[in-house]
Design an enzyme around this catalytic site. Sequence first.
Site, PDB file in Angstrom:
ATOM      1  N   LYS A   1       0.816  -1.211   0.000  1.00  0.00           N
ATOM      2  CA  LYS A   1       0.000   0.000   0.000  1.00  0.00           C
ATOM      3  C   LYS A   1       0.852   1.265   0.000  1.00  0.00           C
ATOM      4  O   LYS A   1       0.351   2.339  -0.310  1.00  0.00           O
ATOM      5  CB  LYS A   1      -0.973  -0.027   1.175  1.00  0.00           C
ATOM      6  CG  LYS A   1      -2.039  -1.107   0.976  1.00  0.00           C
ATOM      7  CD  LYS A   1      -3.115  -1.073   2.032  1.00  0.00           C
ATOM      8  CE  LYS A   1      -4.268  -2.001   1.683  1.00  0.00           C
ATOM      9  NZ  LYS A   1      -3.971  -3.422   1.997  1.00  0.00           N
TER      10      LYS A   1
HETATM   11  C1  PLP Z   1      -4.604  -4.506   1.409  1.00  0.00           C
HETATM   12  C2  PLP Z   1      -3.874  -5.799   1.328  1.00  0.00           C
HETATM   13  C3  PLP Z   1      -4.241  -6.797   0.400  1.00  0.00           C
HETATM   14  C4  PLP Z   1      -5.458  -6.662  -0.498  1.00  0.00           C
HETATM   15  O1  PLP Z   1      -5.254  -5.743  -1.542  1.00  0.00           O
HETATM   16  P1  PLP Z   1      -6.520  -5.223  -2.391  1.00  0.00           P
HETATM   17  O2  PLP Z   1      -5.946  -4.187  -3.306  1.00  0.00           O
HETATM   18  O3  PLP Z   1      -7.485  -4.643  -1.402  1.00  0.00           O
HETATM   19  O4  PLP Z   1      -7.079  -6.388  -3.122  1.00  0.00           O
HETATM   20  C5  PLP Z   1      -3.462  -7.942   0.321  1.00  0.00           C
HETATM   21  N1  PLP Z   1      -2.402  -8.127   1.128  1.00  0.00           N
HETATM   22  C6  PLP Z   1      -2.021  -7.195   2.050  1.00  0.00           C
HETATM   23  C7  PLP Z   1      -0.856  -7.484   2.922  1.00  0.00           C
HETATM   24  C8  PLP Z   1      -2.739  -5.996   2.175  1.00  0.00           C
HETATM   25  O5  PLP Z   1      -2.352  -5.094   3.093  1.00  0.00           O
END
Ligand code: PLP
Length: 432
Positions: free
Chosen positions: A107
């Site tokens: 993220k």
């Molecule tokens: C947010 C997150 C996901 C999911 O990603 P999306 O874009 O919401 O599908 C997967 N793995 C981790 C570690 C995350 O923090």
Amino acid sequence: MIFQSTKTASIKASLEEAIFNSLPADNGLYMPEYIPQVSAEFLAEIETKTFKEIAVEISNTLFDGEITRSEIENIINNAYDFEAPVVNITPDNYVLELFHGPSMAFKDFGARFMAAIMSHFLVRSEKEIRILVATSGDTGGAVAQGFYKIPGITVTILYPSGKVSEIQEKQLTTLGHNVTAIEIDGTFDDCQKLVKEAFLDKELQSKFNLASANSINIARLIPQSFYFFAAYAQLKKLGKPVVFSVPSGNFGNLSAGLLAFKMGLPVEHFIAATNLNNAVPRYLESGKYEPRPSIETISNAMDVGSPSNFVRLIRFFDDDWNSIRSKVSGYFFSDEQTSTIMQEVYKNTGYIMCPHTAVAYLGLQEYRKVNRADLTGVFLSTAHPAKFLELVDETLGIKTEIPEKLGLLLHIEKVSIKMKPSFSEFKAFLMK
Ligand SMILES: *Cc1c(COP(=O)(O)O)cnc(C)c1O
């Protein structure tokens, strides 16, 4: 670049409007009105480009003059001091490590870019912005780091008390300055509800410029397409078709991969890998979309029963089930399968996967069972295993080393404002 609502094509927005409004007024999501193609010359020499050069080229193609190339270079330089390396695990299987940013989850790619592009627009308009974000764990840390000390922007993060890991909590509560953490005596859904109510409140709206920093904001989606190009650049020399397996919750990550594909990235196939929150794999199987309340799993960042980016996913294929099925396969896995594969991969290769990464690896293996073509398989690693320390150590029977940037946090005192899930209390806090 012009965006339009997924619900009403006549509701349009510029890049700047789409970023600061977050959501169109009809409660749809913003999608590009038209998806431009990267040039053939760029793809022909992509293997010679750095991550930042790729990010600049993709942004320049998308923003087409709305932001100049030198301004884009500035934004990318401010956003990224980390890379997205591809690491070979077993023959033909590569992991795309997306955890080298400040909060050690993928993220960071979205949050850092969002902060940089917002400050670019703020310099021009001198508006004060308040970012509100509800988090179940990783989003809050990435957003806090991304917007930390950015002039003209304050960040308020709501998180459910006792429901995030210790490291995740420290990432939200130890920065200070323009970042405030509110610890809600309730669930993630309570936090999300408070944020939504704030966006609908006329008095708050007239006093502040409120903006959302979750993955419905197009400013988080666009930069996630950069690393699909960057992974391809690193693997192109192998000369085999490339498939990506994406561990998914709200499906922002997979939507970004599809954006890259629609811009011209040669991708053979995508795999939507989930835990038992499997609304999308079931849709791909049956053609029926039936979201359900979320259930708790060990890959908890993907515990999403009703993925907010589903409408974007299918819009890339003109809402046609047959067409999306020809490019995306869905598989889902239990906690038991997830911990077993974490153990197996660790035993055979020494590689430590977080549970989300393990779900992506399982998805790739499942796809290979039905598709034996000679492929380069890439599975996305969305978080560093140390972010899920207890679970990883218990599953693998090891003591994971904590990276310095996480370890230091554990010694800093947490500062949070405790609050009941009450909108009047939350509003009073924002107003003063
Ligand atoms: C947010 C997150 C996901 C999911 O990603 P999306 O874009 O919401 O599908 C997967 N793995 C981790 C570690 C995350 O923090």
